[in-house]
Design an enzyme around this catalytic site. Sequence first.
Site, mmCIF file in Angstrom:
data_model
loop_
_atom_site.group_PDB
_atom_site.id
_atom_site.type_symbol
_atom_site.label_atom_id
_atom_site.label_comp_id
_atom_site.label_asym_id
_atom_site.label_seq_id
_atom_site.Cartn_x
_atom_site.Cartn_y
_atom_site.Cartn_z
ATOM 1 N N ASP A 1 -6.094 0.252 4.493
ATOM 2 C CA ASP A 1 -4.987 -0.703 4.645
ATOM 3 C C ASP A 1 -5.262 -1.835 5.626
ATOM 4 O O ASP A 1 -4.335 -2.348 6.259
ATOM 5 C CB ASP A 1 -3.697 0.032 5.057
ATOM 6 C CG ASP A 1 -3.187 0.961 3.963
ATOM 7 O OD1 ASP A 1 -3.445 0.675 2.779
ATOM 8 O OD2 ASP A 1 -2.534 1.964 4.302
ATOM 9 N N GLY B 1 -6.814 -4.525 4.402
ATOM 10 C CA GLY B 1 -6.764 -5.691 3.532
ATOM 11 C C GLY B 1 -8.014 -5.955 2.713
ATOM 12 O O GLY B 1 -8.252 -7.095 2.298
ATOM 13 N N LYS B 2 -8.807 -4.922 2.433
ATOM 14 C CA LYS B 2 -10.041 -5.127 1.657
ATOM 15 C C LYS B 2 -9.750 -5.693 0.268
ATOM 16 O O LYS B 2 -10.448 -6.591 -0.200
ATOM 17 C CB LYS B 2 -10.810 -3.811 1.517
ATOM 18 C CG LYS B 2 -11.334 -3.217 2.813
ATOM 19 C CD LYS B 2 -12.221 -2.019 2.562
ATOM 20 C CE LYS B 2 -11.537 -0.907 1.811
ATOM 21 N NZ LYS B 2 -10.386 -0.308 2.547
ATOM 22 N N THR B 3 -8.724 -5.149 -0.397
ATOM 23 C CA THR B 3 -8.413 -5.611 -1.753
ATOM 24 C C THR B 3 -7.865 -7.031 -1.722
ATOM 25 O O THR B 3 -8.225 -7.869 -2.564
ATOM 26 C CB THR B 3 -7.397 -4.659 -2.412
ATOM 27 O OG1 THR B 3 -7.938 -3.332 -2.435
ATOM 28 C CG2 THR B 3 -7.100 -5.099 -3.838
ATOM 29 N N LYS C 1 -15.386 -1.474 -8.122
ATOM 30 C CA LYS C 1 -15.046 -0.469 -7.115
ATOM 31 C C LYS C 1 -15.353 0.899 -7.708
ATOM 32 O O LYS C 1 -14.912 1.207 -8.826
ATOM 33 C CB LYS C 1 -13.566 -0.577 -6.723
ATOM 34 C CG LYS C 1 -13.162 0.335 -5.570
ATOM 35 C CD LYS C 1 -11.766 -0.026 -5.057
ATOM 36 C CE LYS C 1 -11.378 0.827 -3.859
ATOM 37 N NZ LYS C 1 -10.097 0.393 -3.258
ATOM 38 N N SER D 1 -8.046 5.493 -5.491
ATOM 39 C CA SER D 1 -7.048 6.557 -5.356
ATOM 40 C C SER D 1 -5.658 5.946 -5.212
ATOM 41 O O SER D 1 -5.509 4.772 -4.902
ATOM 42 C CB SER D 1 -7.354 7.422 -4.134
ATOM 43 O OG SER D 1 -8.658 7.955 -4.194
ATOM 44 N N ASP E 1 -5.824 -1.619 -7.528
ATOM 45 C CA ASP E 1 -6.603 -2.595 -6.763
ATOM 46 C C ASP E 1 -7.293 -3.574 -7.702
ATOM 47 O O ASP E 1 -7.311 -4.787 -7.470
ATOM 48 C CB ASP E 1 -7.649 -1.889 -5.902
ATOM 49 C CG ASP E 1 -7.035 -1.107 -4.752
ATOM 50 O OD1 ASP E 1 -5.827 -1.266 -4.517
ATOM 51 O OD2 ASP E 1 -7.763 -0.340 -4.100
ATOM 52 N N GLY F 1 -15.244 -1.234 -1.210
ATOM 53 C CA GLY F 1 -15.303 0.166 -0.853
ATOM 54 C C GLY F 1 -13.933 0.807 -0.798
ATOM 55 O O GLY F 1 -12.901 0.144 -0.928
ATOM 56 N N ASN G 1 -8.374 -10.171 9.242
ATOM 57 C CA ASN G 1 -7.194 -10.340 8.390
ATOM 58 C C ASN G 1 -5.920 -10.295 9.241
ATOM 59 O O ASN G 1 -5.921 -9.811 10.364
ATOM 60 C CB ASN G 1 -7.183 -9.221 7.338
ATOM 61 C CG ASN G 1 -6.204 -9.496 6.224
ATOM 62 O OD1 ASN G 1 -5.863 -10.651 5.937
ATOM 63 N ND2 ASN G 1 -5.749 -8.448 5.561
#
Length: 236
Positions: free
Chosen positions: A13, A15-17, A38, A42, A56, A118, A180
């Site tokens: 959480d 903010g990778k996506t 990816k 999950s 995602d 990831g 982020n």
Amino acid sequence: MSRSLFITGTGTDVGKTYVSGLILKKLREAGVSAAYYKAAMSGNSREKDGSLIPGDALYVKQTAGLEQPLETMCPYVYESAVSPHLASRLEGNPVRMEVVRRGFEHLAERYSHITVEGSGGICCPVAMGGEEIWMEDVIQALAPVCLIVADAGLGTINAVALTAAYMKSRGIGAAGILLNHFHPNDVMEEDNKRMCEYVTGLPVLACIEEGCSDLPMETETLLGLYRPSAGKAGAR
């Protein structure tokens, strides 16, 4: 030969996506042949017919306006909102590296730049049991260099330092850091930026503000981060 870049983070959480969506959007708008990938997702919801929606991947596809088929973006999709290794065990569908590689290679034949996201942080178990796979194994198999996504707020110096140190100990290349949820002129967050660079020796390549719709980075700078995709099988 295709080129790839891996997006990891200091944890879940951060903010990778969201960042991956901004990256793919910038590449698409520049006319780059770009794809998203990816290994495992999950915490996904189901369609009325019971099929799982790779959330995602769908977000990135819609944000970036990608024509890439959704089904090519992630080989393993789970409903359980837990680490991939546990979700795969609970749902009886363990991750296999050969499947992950094959999906990536399929994209590498069709797109010039592949952005790989990831799951969780850098020390995330992907499969345990018959085949033991960690996130570092996925990185080493698919992409030669990473970007570290971190929240700009309190605690990020420690999180970034530990992530960068772990990556260095495993021989995983890092191109830089993206902060982020950044608030310009915030004394603490401006200092976090300086300190993250100081403790890791890595540049903060972009500070992404809340609600940002465009990645604050020059396209040529972004393209320069991608490296030839010839990977190697990860092993522990």
